[in-house]
Motif scaffolding. Structure first.
Motif: not given
Length: 363
Positions: A184-186, A201-202, A226-228, A251-256
């Motif tokens: 994630f570049g963090l 999202g919520a 992850q905003t939706g 959306f994030i595909n790599v939830m792990d």
């Protein structure tokens, strides 16, 4: 002898991904098992299930529309039509057992199977059972649940406490925190929040976070957000001045990766989200979606809160409470460790295999 299994249900990822996990586990135990999915025509299972390698039949079925009662005029006809279609599917496929995972297609398939004398199993994912599952539970052979105390909804002798199935890429992930934050570049040296409101999202979580972005960056905290799709452009623009600290995704595909990078998670309280959080063992602040059927997300969250395995903010209180709850938690290492330990005790990374064995036992 080849076993034939129908898995019925869907509508949301919270029903579909556990269903696919059960199917994969059945194949692992008994590779020649013939599995057919039945979902609701036009819903996301019609796309996701074939992507996972399984055939699916669609029923013309929908749920009761609470916001516009006029849309329910055709509902009795759709139920009648879906029951006829369910009967035809059962006659053609001749399953040994029908598994219901929740969602619109579960009721017609299990109802018809029970009338035809075919054994059924219910996988109830929530801590508050819905009306249709309570009806179907009376004639189901077994009911696999994720929470204790479910005998207030179902016959106690049919209950099996299994937990909810979690996708393999999460339950068996080997990713390290260093890999995750780098993705994630963090920085691995800074505290990281992961905010997720489901695939769409919520609204309350997004609107509660936006005024806190500057404070998050000023405190040298990082945010994976992850905003939706509906809120993505707004969030992207709001986070632009803080791009080294705040990463925005629709959306994030790599939830792990996202879970592994997080020190604290801010999440809705759907059954799938909770099952994943228990397996990855993360301190979590729940913001339950208040309009879920029977308000089951609040019930799900409170089941963990009462075990000191999570914190909760009501959807309507996010704007006033999120800042103090979030930053207080990040500063309280003892509380973070307590939440992490307690939520970890509730996870079952092998729930899919346990449920699959129950299915085969019925046969």
């Amino acid at each position: 002898m080849q076993r034939k299994v129908i898995i019925a249900g869907g509508g949301t990822g919270g029903h579909i991904f556990p269903a696919i996990a059960i199917a994969n586990a059945l194949k692992k135990i008994q590779p020649d098992t013939n599995i057919l999915f039945v979902g609701a025509a036009g819903k996301m299972e019609m796309e996701k299930v074939p992507q996972a390698g399984y055939p699916i039949e669609g029923l013309e079925i929908a749920g009761f529309n609470r916001s516009n009662i006029f849309k329910n005029i055709l509902l009795p006809f759709k139920i009648w039509k879906s029951l006829r279609r369910a009967k035809a599917i059962l006659r053609n496929f001749q399953p040994d057992v029908v598994v219901g995972v929740g969602g619109y297609a579960s009721f017609p398939m299990l109802n018809r199977a029970q009338k035809d004398g075919i054994p059924t199993l219910i996988q109830e994912q929530n801590s508050f059972a819905g009306k249709t599952n309570k009806i179907l539970g009376k004639k189901a052979r077994k009911i696999c649940v994720a929470y204790d105390g479910m005998d207030k909804f179902f016959p106690a002798d049919k209950l099996v406490l299994t937990g909810n199935p979690v996708r393999n890429n999460i339950s068996q992930s080997a990713v390290t925190r260093e890999d995750a934050v780098q993705h994630f570049g963090l920085s691995p040296l800074k505290q990281t929040i992961f905010a997720v409101g489901g695939s769409l999202g919520a609204k309350s979580i997004n609107e509660g976070l936006q005024p806190l972005l500057k404070t998050i960056a000023d405190k040298d905290i990082q945010l994976i957000w992850q905003t939706g799709k509906p809120y993505y452009e707004t969030a992207k623009a709001a986070a632009a001045p803080y791009e080294s600290h705040i990463k925005v995704y629709d959306f994030i595909n790599v939830m792990d990766f996202a879970y592994k990078a997080a020190d604290v998670v801010l999440s809705r309280a759907g059954a799938l989200a909770i099952a994943e959080l228990c397996v990855v063992k993360k301190p979590v602040i729940f913001v339950p979606y208040p309009f879920a059927a029977e308000d089951h997300q609040t019930s799900n969250a409170m089941n963990l809160v009462n075990k000191h395995a999570g914190l909760i903010i009501k959807d309507s209180d996010v704007t006033g409470q999120l800042e103090s709850v979030l930053f207080s938690l990040l500063q309280n290492k003892a509380l973070m460790e307590q939440l992490e330990n307690n939520i970890g005790k509730l996870g079952n990374p092998n729930a899919d295999m346990v449920i699959a064995k129950q299915v085969l036992e019925i046969i």
